[in-house]
Scaffold this motif. Structure first.
Motif, mmCIF file in Angstrom:
data_model
loop_
_atom_site.group_PDB
_atom_site.id
_atom_site.type_symbol
_atom_site.label_atom_id
_atom_site.label_comp_id
_atom_site.label_asym_id
_atom_site.label_seq_id
_atom_site.Cartn_x
_atom_site.Cartn_y
_atom_site.Cartn_z
ATOM 1 N N GLU A 1 0.810 -1.226 0.000
ATOM 2 C CA GLU A 1 0.000 0.000 0.000
ATOM 3 C C GLU A 1 0.840 1.270 0.000
ATOM 4 O O GLU A 1 0.377 2.331 -0.429
ATOM 5 C CB GLU A 1 -0.933 0.010 1.220
ATOM 6 N N VAL A 2 2.072 1.177 0.515
ATOM 7 C CA VAL A 2 2.907 2.378 0.647
ATOM 8 C C VAL A 2 4.200 2.279 -0.157
ATOM 9 O O VAL A 2 5.012 3.197 -0.140
ATOM 10 C CB VAL A 2 3.235 2.656 2.137
ATOM 11 N N ARG B 1 12.587 0.289 0.698
ATOM 12 C CA ARG B 1 11.803 -0.836 0.156
ATOM 13 C C ARG B 1 12.558 -2.150 0.298
ATOM 14 O O ARG B 1 11.963 -3.189 0.595
ATOM 15 C CB ARG B 1 11.478 -0.579 -1.320
ATOM 16 N N ARG B 2 13.865 -2.121 0.084
ATOM 17 C CA ARG B 2 14.654 -3.357 0.162
ATOM 18 C C ARG B 2 14.840 -3.842 1.597
ATOM 19 O O ARG B 2 14.918 -5.045 1.853
ATOM 20 C CB ARG B 2 16.040 -3.132 -0.469
ATOM 21 N N TYR C 1 13.049 -2.886 4.709
ATOM 22 C CA TYR C 1 11.988 -2.980 5.718
ATOM 23 C C TYR C 1 10.697 -3.548 5.126
ATOM 24 O O TYR C 1 10.402 -3.368 3.939
ATOM 25 C CB TYR C 1 11.720 -1.602 6.331
ATOM 26 N N ASP C 2 9.952 -4.240 6.003
ATOM 27 C CA ASP C 2 8.701 -4.876 5.550
ATOM 28 C C ASP C 2 7.485 -4.492 6.383
ATOM 29 O O ASP C 2 6.358 -4.761 5.973
ATOM 30 C CB ASP C 2 8.854 -6.403 5.578
ATOM 31 N N SER C 3 7.703 -3.884 7.563
ATOM 32 C CA SER C 3 6.593 -3.536 8.455
ATOM 33 C C SER C 3 6.416 -2.019 8.487
ATOM 34 O O SER C 3 7.383 -1.289 8.761
ATOM 35 C CB SER C 3 6.866 -4.061 9.866
ATOM 36 N N PHE C 4 5.177 -1.565 8.224
ATOM 37 C CA PHE C 4 4.936 -0.131 8.119
ATOM 38 C C PHE C 4 3.627 0.271 8.810
ATOM 39 O O PHE C 4 2.703 -0.541 8.940
ATOM 40 C CB PHE C 4 4.865 0.295 6.648
ATOM 41 N N ALA C 5 3.580 1.535 9.226
ATOM 42 C CA ALA C 5 2.352 2.136 9.749
ATOM 43 C C ALA C 5 2.161 3.463 9.037
ATOM 44 O O ALA C 5 3.129 4.089 8.579
ATOM 45 C CB ALA C 5 2.447 2.347 11.260
ATOM 46 N N ARG C 6 0.895 3.875 8.964
ATOM 47 C CA ARG C 6 0.594 5.127 8.265
ATOM 48 C C ARG C 6 -0.394 5.946 9.075
ATOM 49 O O ARG C 6 -1.316 5.396 9.677
ATOM 50 C CB ARG C 6 0.014 4.832 6.886
ATOM 51 N N CYS C 7 -0.171 7.264 9.094
ATOM 52 C CA CYS C 7 -1.077 8.152 9.815
ATOM 53 C C CYS C 7 -2.399 8.256 9.073
ATOM 54 O O CYS C 7 -2.429 8.519 7.865
ATOM 55 C CB CYS C 7 -0.442 9.538 9.961
ATOM 56 N N ARG C 8 -3.483 8.079 9.799
ATOM 57 C CA ARG C 8 -4.811 8.138 9.188
ATOM 58 C C ARG C 8 -5.194 9.560 8.785
ATOM 59 O O ARG C 8 -6.106 9.756 7.978
ATOM 60 C CB ARG C 8 -5.854 7.586 10.163
ATOM 61 N N TRP D 1 8.287 3.474 9.851
ATOM 62 C CA TRP D 1 8.865 2.137 9.948
ATOM 63 C C TRP D 1 10.003 2.190 10.959
ATOM 64 O O TRP D 1 10.446 3.266 11.355
ATOM 65 C CB TRP D 1 9.371 1.661 8.574
ATOM 66 N N HIS D 2 10.461 1.039 11.390
ATOM 67 C CA HIS D 2 11.521 0.963 12.386
ATOM 68 C C HIS D 2 12.874 1.122 11.704
ATOM 69 O O HIS D 2 13.572 0.142 11.439
ATOM 70 C CB HIS D 2 11.456 -0.354 13.154
ATOM 71 N N GLY D 3 13.232 2.370 11.449
ATOM 72 C CA GLY D 3 14.468 2.680 10.741
ATOM 73 C C GLY D 3 15.660 2.778 11.662
ATOM 74 O O GLY D 3 15.630 2.372 12.832
ATOM 75 N N ALA D 4 16.735 3.371 11.121
ATOM 76 C CA ALA D 4 17.987 3.461 11.866
ATOM 77 C C ALA D 4 17.850 4.292 13.136
ATOM 78 O O ALA D 4 18.602 4.108 14.094
ATOM 79 C CB ALA D 4 19.071 4.057 10.963
ATOM 80 N N HIS D 5 16.902 5.222 13.137
ATOM 81 C CA HIS D 5 16.726 6.097 14.297
ATOM 82 C C HIS D 5 15.857 5.466 15.387
ATOM 83 O O HIS D 5 15.655 6.046 16.449
ATOM 84 C CB HIS D 5 16.079 7.408 13.850
ATOM 85 N N HIS D 6 15.334 4.254 15.107
ATOM 86 C CA HIS D 6 14.367 3.670 16.032
ATOM 87 C C HIS D 6 14.990 3.356 17.391
ATOM 88 O O HIS D 6 14.322 3.472 18.429
ATOM 89 C CB HIS D 6 13.772 2.396 15.431
#
Length: 248
Positions: free
Chosen positions: A196-197, A206-207, A209-216, A223-228
Protein backbone atom coordinates in the motif's frame (compact mmCIF):
# COMPACT_ATOMS: atom_id res chain seq x y z
CA UNK A 1 -3.11 62.64 62.80
CA UNK A 2 -1.25 59.49 61.80
CA UNK A 3 -2.49 57.02 59.22
CA UNK A 4 -3.15 53.42 60.19
CA UNK A 5 -0.64 50.95 58.77
CA UNK A 6 -1.77 48.94 55.75
CA UNK A 7 -2.99 45.48 56.83
CA UNK A 8 -0.85 42.60 55.59
CA UNK A 9 -1.43 38.90 55.05
CA UNK A 10 1.40 36.40 55.53
CA UNK A 11 1.57 33.77 52.79
CA UNK A 12 3.58 30.62 53.41
CA UNK A 13 4.28 28.98 50.06
CA UNK A 14 5.30 25.35 49.65
CA UNK A 15 8.95 25.11 48.50
CA UNK A 16 7.78 23.69 45.16
CA UNK A 17 6.27 27.11 44.42
CA UNK A 18 9.31 29.20 45.22
CA UNK A 19 10.53 29.22 41.60
CA UNK A 20 7.60 31.52 40.76
CA UNK A 21 8.50 34.05 43.46
CA UNK A 22 10.94 36.88 43.15
CA UNK A 23 14.32 35.96 44.64
CA UNK A 24 13.77 38.33 47.56
CA UNK A 25 10.50 36.55 48.43
CA UNK A 26 11.91 33.01 48.45
CA UNK A 27 11.72 32.36 52.16
CA UNK A 28 9.29 30.88 54.67
CA UNK A 29 6.76 33.68 54.75
CA UNK A 30 5.86 36.42 52.24
CA UNK A 31 3.91 39.49 53.35
CA UNK A 32 1.26 40.90 50.99
CA UNK A 33 -0.67 44.12 51.49
CA UNK A 34 -4.44 43.61 51.86
CA UNK A 35 -6.64 46.53 50.88
CA UNK A 36 -9.77 44.83 52.19
CA UNK A 37 -11.14 43.85 48.80
CA UNK A 38 -8.44 41.62 47.28
CA UNK A 39 -9.19 37.92 47.14
CA UNK A 40 -6.65 35.37 48.29
CA UNK A 41 -6.25 34.21 44.70
CA UNK A 42 -5.39 37.75 43.64
CA UNK A 43 -2.77 38.05 46.38
CA UNK A 44 -1.18 34.75 45.39
CA UNK A 45 -1.00 35.67 41.71
CA UNK A 46 0.22 39.19 42.45
CA UNK A 47 3.35 37.54 43.85
CA UNK A 48 3.91 35.64 40.60
CA UNK A 49 2.37 32.24 41.38
CA UNK A 50 -0.29 31.07 38.86
CA UNK A 51 -3.31 29.47 40.50
CA UNK A 52 -2.93 26.53 38.11
CA UNK A 53 0.09 25.53 40.23
CA UNK A 54 -1.60 25.96 43.61
CA UNK A 55 -3.15 23.21 45.71
CA UNK A 56 -5.06 23.54 48.99
CA UNK A 57 -5.20 26.95 50.71
CA UNK A 58 -5.44 26.90 54.46
CA UNK A 59 -5.79 29.54 57.16
CA UNK A 60 -6.37 29.03 60.88
CA UNK A 61 -6.67 25.28 60.32
CA UNK A 62 -9.43 25.46 57.73
CA UNK A 63 -9.52 25.17 53.95
CA UNK A 64 -10.49 28.26 51.97
CA UNK A 65 -11.03 28.99 48.29
CA UNK A 66 -9.15 31.46 46.07
CA UNK A 67 -12.18 33.80 46.26
CA UNK A 68 -11.77 34.08 50.05
CA UNK A 69 -10.86 37.58 51.30
CA UNK A 70 -8.33 37.28 54.13
CA UNK A 71 -8.07 39.86 56.88
CA UNK A 72 -4.93 41.66 57.91
CA UNK A 73 -2.80 39.55 60.21
CA UNK A 74 -3.94 36.20 58.81
CA UNK A 75 -1.40 33.51 57.94
CA UNK A 76 -2.26 31.44 54.86
CA UNK A 77 -0.50 28.24 53.84
CA UNK A 78 -0.30 27.80 50.08
CA UNK A 79 0.35 24.23 48.98
CA UNK A 80 1.50 23.11 45.54
CA UNK A 81 -0.94 21.29 43.30
CA UNK A 82 -1.09 17.59 44.13
CA UNK A 83 0.64 14.95 42.07
CA UNK A 84 -0.75 13.09 40.28
CA UNK A 85 -3.21 15.90 39.58
CA UNK A 86 -6.86 14.98 39.30
CA UNK A 87 -8.35 16.75 36.28
CA UNK A 88 -11.80 16.83 34.66
CA UNK A 89 -11.94 14.16 32.00
CA UNK A 90 -9.53 11.93 33.91
CA UNK A 91 -6.04 10.85 32.84
CA UNK A 92 -7.10 10.64 29.19
CA UNK A 93 -7.59 14.42 28.91
CA UNK A 94 -5.60 15.76 25.95
CA UNK A 95 -2.92 18.45 25.95
CA UNK A 96 -2.30 21.63 23.98
CA UNK A 97 1.26 22.94 23.97
CA UNK A 98 2.42 26.47 23.28
CA UNK A 99 4.82 27.44 20.50
CA UNK A 100 7.98 26.92 22.59
CA UNK A 101 7.32 23.25 23.44
CA UNK A 102 7.57 21.57 20.05
CA UNK A 103 10.17 19.00 21.15
CA UNK A 104 8.01 18.06 24.12
CA UNK A 105 4.99 17.69 21.82
CA UNK A 106 6.86 15.17 19.66
CA UNK A 107 7.89 13.15 22.70
CA UNK A 108 4.36 13.03 24.08
CA UNK A 109 3.05 11.89 20.69
CA UNK A 110 5.79 9.27 20.56
CA UNK A 111 4.27 7.86 23.75
CA UNK A 112 0.80 7.91 22.19
CA UNK A 113 -0.46 10.84 24.28
CA UNK A 114 -3.11 13.04 22.62
CA UNK A 115 -1.10 16.23 22.07
CA UNK A 116 -2.18 19.22 19.97
CA UNK A 117 0.56 21.59 18.84
CA UNK A 118 1.05 24.29 16.24
CA UNK A 119 3.82 26.86 16.05
CA UNK A 120 1.61 29.69 14.77
CA UNK A 121 -0.99 30.14 17.53
CA UNK A 122 -0.99 33.33 19.60
CA UNK A 123 -2.01 33.43 23.26
CA UNK A 124 -5.64 34.28 22.58
CA UNK A 125 -6.01 31.36 20.18
CA UNK A 126 -4.27 28.99 22.58
CA UNK A 127 -6.75 29.81 25.33
CA UNK A 128 -9.70 29.59 22.95
CA UNK A 129 -8.65 26.21 21.60
CA UNK A 130 -7.79 24.77 25.02
CA UNK A 131 -11.24 25.75 26.28
CA UNK A 132 -13.13 24.60 23.17
CA UNK A 133 -11.39 21.20 23.03
CA UNK A 134 -11.09 20.77 26.80
CA UNK A 135 -7.35 20.32 26.55
CA UNK A 136 -4.86 21.07 29.31
CA UNK A 137 -2.68 23.98 28.15
CA UNK A 138 0.99 23.32 28.88
CA UNK A 139 3.37 26.27 28.84
CA UNK A 140 6.25 28.00 30.59
CA UNK A 141 4.53 31.37 30.16
CA UNK A 142 3.28 32.33 33.63
CA UNK A 143 1.23 35.21 32.28
CA UNK A 144 -0.64 32.84 30.00
CA UNK A 145 -1.46 30.58 32.95
CA UNK A 146 -2.84 33.55 34.88
CA UNK A 147 -5.49 34.32 32.23
CA UNK A 148 -8.88 34.11 33.89
CA UNK A 149 -10.53 32.69 30.77
CA UNK A 150 -8.31 29.59 30.73
CA UNK A 151 -10.16 26.52 32.01
CA UNK A 152 -7.05 24.50 32.95
CA UNK A 153 -3.33 24.72 32.41
CA UNK A 154 -0.01 23.59 33.78
CA UNK A 155 3.49 25.02 34.05
CA UNK A 156 6.12 22.74 32.51
CA UNK A 157 9.24 22.45 34.63
CA UNK A 158 12.65 21.88 33.10
CA UNK A 159 14.62 23.26 30.16
CA UNK A 160 15.50 20.05 28.32
CA UNK A 161 12.71 18.13 26.51
CA UNK A 162 13.37 14.90 28.42
CA UNK A 163 13.11 16.69 31.77
CA UNK A 164 9.92 18.41 30.61
CA UNK A 165 8.46 15.07 29.55
CA UNK A 166 9.27 13.53 32.93
CA UNK A 167 7.55 16.46 34.66
CA UNK A 168 4.34 16.17 32.60
CA UNK A 169 4.17 12.39 33.07
CA UNK A 170 4.69 12.73 36.81
CA UNK A 171 2.03 15.42 37.20
CA UNK A 172 -0.74 14.20 34.91
CA UNK A 173 0.06 10.48 34.41
CA UNK A 174 -1.54 10.28 30.95
CA UNK A 175 -2.13 6.78 29.59
CA UNK A 176 0.72 5.76 27.30
CA UNK A 177 0.47 3.79 24.07
CA UNK A 178 3.89 4.14 22.39
CA UNK A 179 4.10 4.15 18.59
CA UNK A 180 0.35 4.76 18.17
CA UNK A 181 0.35 8.45 17.13
CA UNK A 182 1.89 10.48 14.36
CA UNK A 183 4.67 12.66 15.77
CA UNK A 184 4.07 15.15 12.96
CA UNK A 185 0.33 15.79 13.33
CA UNK A 186 -0.98 13.77 16.32
CA UNK A 187 -3.12 11.52 14.11
CA UNK A 188 -3.64 7.85 14.95
CA UNK A 189 -1.37 5.33 13.23
CA UNK A 190 -2.62 2.18 11.53
CA UNK A 191 -0.59 -0.80 10.31
CA UNK A 192 -0.52 -1.05 6.52
CA UNK A 193 0.70 -3.64 4.07
CA UNK A 194 3.97 -2.82 2.37
CA UNK A 195 2.25 -2.91 -1.03
CA UNK A 196 0.00 0.00 0.00
CA UNK A 197 2.91 2.38 0.65
CA UNK A 198 5.65 0.92 -1.53
CA UNK A 199 5.35 3.68 -4.12
CA UNK A 200 6.09 6.27 -1.42
CA UNK A 201 9.32 4.63 -0.24
CA UNK A 202 12.90 5.17 -1.30
CA UNK A 203 14.60 2.16 -2.89
CA UNK A 204 16.78 1.46 0.15
CA UNK A 205 13.77 1.48 2.46
CA UNK A 206 11.80 -0.84 0.16
CA UNK A 207 14.65 -3.36 0.16
CA UNK A 208 15.34 -3.24 3.90
CA UNK A 209 11.99 -2.98 5.72
CA UNK A 210 8.70 -4.88 5.55
CA UNK A 211 6.59 -3.54 8.45
CA UNK A 212 4.94 -0.13 8.12
CA UNK A 213 2.35 2.14 9.75
CA UNK A 214 0.59 5.13 8.26
CA UNK A 215 -1.08 8.15 9.81
CA UNK A 216 -4.81 8.14 9.19
CA UNK A 217 -4.84 11.95 9.06
CA UNK A 218 -1.78 13.19 7.19
CA UNK A 219 -0.66 9.97 5.50
CA UNK A 220 2.88 10.03 6.89
CA UNK A 221 4.51 6.57 6.72
CA UNK A 222 6.52 5.11 9.62
CA UNK A 223 8.87 2.14 9.95
CA UNK A 224 11.52 0.96 12.39
CA UNK A 225 14.47 2.68 10.74
CA UNK A 226 17.99 3.46 11.87
CA UNK A 227 16.73 6.10 14.30
CA UNK A 228 14.37 3.67 16.03
CA UNK A 229 16.88 2.63 18.69
CA UNK A 230 17.23 6.23 19.89
CA UNK A 231 13.43 6.62 20.01
CA UNK A 232 13.12 3.36 21.93
CA UNK A 233 15.54 4.72 24.53
CA UNK A 234 13.39 7.85 24.94
CA UNK A 235 10.27 5.72 25.44
CA UNK A 236 12.00 3.36 27.88
CA UNK A 237 13.40 6.24 29.93
CA UNK A 238 10.04 8.04 30.01
CA UNK A 239 8.15 4.95 31.16
CA UNK A 240 10.81 3.87 33.62
CA UNK A 241 11.54 0.70 31.69
CA UNK A 242 8.43 -0.83 33.26
CA UNK A 243 6.54 -1.37 30.03
CA UNK A 244 3.70 0.82 31.38
CA UNK A 245 1.02 1.42 28.78
CA UNK A 246 -2.68 1.96 28.39
CA UNK A 247 -2.86 3.98 31.62
CA UNK A 248 -1.18 1.41 33.89
Amino acid sequence: MTESPTPVVSLRFAPELWLFLRSRDRHESVRAAQDGTASLGHLVESLGVPLTEVGPLETAGRRVQPAYRPSGGEVVRVAAVGRPQQVPGGPAAGFLLDVHLGALARRLRLLGVDTAYRNDLDDDELVRRANAERRILLTQDRGLLRRRALWLGGYVRGSAPDAQLADVLDRFVPPAAPWSRCTACNGVLAQVAKAEVEALLRPGTRRTYDSFARCRDCGHVYWHGAHHRRLESIVAAALGGSGRSGGD
